[in-house]
Design a protein around this motif. Structure first.
Motif, PDB file in Angstrom:
ATOM      1  N   ALA A 118       0.822  -1.211   0.000  1.00  0.00           N
ATOM      2  CA  ALA A 118       0.000   0.000   0.000  1.00  0.00           C
ATOM      3  C   ALA A 118       0.855   1.259   0.000  1.00  0.00           C
ATOM      4  N   LEU A 119       2.001   1.216   0.671  1.00  0.00           N
ATOM      5  CA  LEU A 119       2.890   2.370   0.735  1.00  0.00           C
ATOM      6  C   LEU A 119       3.772   2.498  -0.495  1.00  0.00           C
ATOM      7  N   GLY A 120       3.666   1.537  -1.402  1.00  0.00           N
ATOM      8  CA  GLY A 120       4.448   1.607  -2.621  1.00  0.00           C
ATOM      9  C   GLY A 120       5.896   1.230  -2.455  1.00  0.00           C
ATOM     10  N   LEU A 121       6.215   0.444  -1.424  1.00  0.00           N
ATOM     11  CA  LEU A 121       7.598   0.034  -1.239  1.00  0.00           C
ATOM     12  C   LEU A 121       7.983  -0.947  -2.328  1.00  0.00           C
ATOM     13  N   PRO A 122       9.227  -0.873  -2.839  1.00  0.00           N
ATOM     14  CA  PRO A 122       9.629  -1.777  -3.927  1.00  0.00           C
ATOM     15  C   PRO A 122       9.649  -3.216  -3.464  1.00  0.00           C
ATOM     16  N   PRO A 123       9.217  -4.150  -4.296  1.00  0.00           N
ATOM     17  CA  PRO A 123       9.236  -5.562  -3.918  1.00  0.00           C
ATOM     18  C   PRO A 123      10.655  -6.076  -3.813  1.00  0.00           C
ATOM     19  N   ARG A 124      10.796  -7.222  -3.209  1.00  0.00           N
ATOM     20  CA  ARG A 124      12.108  -7.821  -3.066  1.00  0.00           C
ATOM     21  C   ARG A 124      12.691  -8.168  -4.428  1.00  0.00           C
ATOM     22  N   SER A 125      13.977  -7.867  -4.597  1.00  0.00           N
ATOM     23  CA  SER A 125      14.621  -8.099  -5.876  1.00  0.00           C
ATOM     24  C   SER A 125      14.681  -9.595  -6.188  1.00  0.00           C
ATOM     25  N   PRO A 126      14.463  -9.945  -7.468  1.00  0.00           N
ATOM     26  CA  PRO A 126      14.573 -11.362  -7.828  1.00  0.00           C
ATOM     27  C   PRO A 126      15.977 -11.878  -7.580  1.00  0.00           C
ATOM     28  N   ALA A 127      16.068 -13.122  -7.127  1.00  0.00           N
ATOM     29  CA  ALA A 127      17.388 -13.709  -6.875  1.00  0.00           C
ATOM     30  C   ALA A 127      18.122 -13.951  -8.184  1.00  0.00           C
ATOM     31  N   ASN A 128      17.404 -14.320  -9.230  1.00  0.00           N
ATOM     32  CA  ASN A 128      18.008 -14.580 -10.530  1.00  0.00           C
ATOM     33  C   ASN A 128      17.330 -13.685 -11.562  1.00  0.00           C
ATOM     34  N   ARG A 129      18.090 -12.833 -12.217  1.00  0.00           N
ATOM     35  CA  ARG A 129      17.516 -11.866 -13.152  1.00  0.00           C
ATOM     36  C   ARG A 129      17.628 -12.310 -14.609  1.00  0.00           C
ATOM     37  N   LEU A 130      18.107 -13.493 -14.852  1.00  0.00           N
ATOM     38  CA  LEU A 130      18.222 -13.970 -16.228  1.00  0.00           C
ATOM     39  C   LEU A 130      16.826 -14.211 -16.805  1.00  0.00           C
ATOM     40  N   CYS A 131      16.578 -13.689 -17.995  1.00  0.00           N
ATOM     41  CA  CYS A 131      15.291 -13.890 -18.659  1.00  0.00           C
ATOM     42  C   CYS A 131      15.513 -13.844 -20.164  1.00  0.00           C
ATOM     43  N   ALA A 132      14.478 -14.169 -20.910  1.00  0.00           N
ATOM     44  CA  ALA A 132      14.544 -14.155 -22.373  1.00  0.00           C
ATOM     45  C   ALA A 132      13.826 -12.910 -22.879  1.00  0.00           C
ATOM     46  N   ALA A 133      14.569 -12.010 -23.494  1.00  0.00           N
ATOM     47  CA  ALA A 133      14.002 -10.783 -24.040  1.00  0.00           C
ATOM     48  C   ALA A 133      13.460 -11.059 -25.441  1.00  0.00           C
ATOM     49  N   SER A 134      13.176 -10.012 -26.194  1.00  0.00           N
ATOM     50  CA  SER A 134      12.628 -10.175 -27.539  1.00  0.00           C
ATOM     51  C   SER A 134      13.584 -10.986 -28.407  1.00  0.00           C
ATOM     52  N   SER A 135      13.031 -11.748 -29.331  1.00  0.00           N
ATOM     53  CA  SER A 135      13.782 -12.643 -30.215  1.00  0.00           C
ATOM     54  C   SER A 135      14.577 -13.679 -29.431  1.00  0.00           C
ATOM     55  N   ASN A 136      14.107 -13.971 -28.215  1.00  0.00           N
ATOM     56  CA  ASN A 136      14.708 -15.004 -27.362  1.00  0.00           C
ATOM     57  C   ASN A 136      16.163 -14.700 -27.016  1.00  0.00           C
ATOM     58  N   ARG A 137      16.507 -13.437 -26.917  1.00  0.00           N
ATOM     59  CA  ARG A 137      17.868 -13.054 -26.582  1.00  0.00           C
ATOM     60  C   ARG A 137      18.011 -12.886 -25.067  1.00  0.00           C
ATOM     61  N   THR A 138      19.260 -12.951 -24.616  1.00  0.00           N
ATOM     62  CA  THR A 138      19.544 -12.840 -23.183  1.00  0.00           C
ATOM     63  C   THR A 138      19.031 -11.514 -22.644  1.00  0.00           C
TER      64      THR A 138
END
Length: 216
Positions: free
Chosen positions: A71-91
């Motif tokens: 409710a106060l707008g505090l940022p959520p806990r950071s992900p432990a692993n930030r690796l993801c697939a961006a557009s065109s399946n790139r890192t």
């Protein structure tokens, strides 16, 4: 006349007071006032049903605290692993919202691409490329050079020696349908040229196949 003889009695020596019982732990406040928890010495004796009630209270308090943070707008806990697939399946790099995935090359580009700017934090960008997670970095054939991982196998000679496009380091697949396989004339390309350059009256392949065989 009979005189009463007074017998002097010495005062009894001072006896030290017995130490007070240590205070009861405050945990008894968590038990319902139904008599289910009874003091026993310095501890509480709680039947299982009382312990269950206490656990529910703690769970409810935890949920309330999390709800207040949201409710106060505090940022959520950071992900432990930030690796993801961006557009065109790139890192890619996963932002704190756990939804937005930006290309690796947009990390530390002096532009906040994540909502809260976590892609530009000092801990990431303070000492490039050593401060970056390994999955965001591709080391070229020349150890002194590096490129962002999403630049590997993109058809462009980003390393300068084509090690990001050909060879065992990059392990790139063959040219895709949007590319024409040949030995390029220009240093910009390595083993393929874009089909969009075919039959444009400019030699892009040493064999001229881009002008006589390739179709856009």
């Amino acid at each position: 006349m009979v005189e009463e003889s007074l017998t002097h009695t010495s005062a009894a020596p001072h006896q030290p007071r017995a130490p007070l019982d240590p205070p009861q732990p405050l945990t008894f406040l968590l038990c319902l006032p139904t008599g289910c928890c009874r003091p026993r010495g310095a501890h509480l004796c709680c039947p299982p049903r009382c312990v269950c009630v206490t656990s529910l209270l703690l769970l409810a308090a935890t949920v309330a605290i999390v709800g207040l943070a949201v409710a106060l707008g505090l940022p959520p806990r950071s992900p432990a692993n930030r690796l993801c697939a961006a557009s065109s399946n790139r890192t890619g790099f996963l932002c704190d919202d756990r939804v937005t995935c930006i290309p690796a090359s947009q990390v530390c580009d002096r532009t906040s691409n994540c909502r809260d700017g976590e892609d530009e934090q000092e801990e990431l960008c303070g000492d490039l490329p050593r401060s970056l997670p390994p999955y965001l970095v591709f080391r070229c054939g020349n150890p002194a050079h590096w490129v962002y991982a999403d630049k590997r196998c993109n058809g462009i000679n980003d390393c300068g020696d084509c090690s990001d496009e050909i060879g065992s380091l990059s392990a790139c697949p063959p040219c895709g349908s949007a590319w024409w396989s040949c030995s390029p004339v220009f240093h910009e390309y390595c083993a393929c040229v874009p089909r969009s350059l075919c039959r444009d009256s400019v030699q892009h392949c040493t064999s001229w196949s881009d002008e006589y065989l390739c179709t856009p």
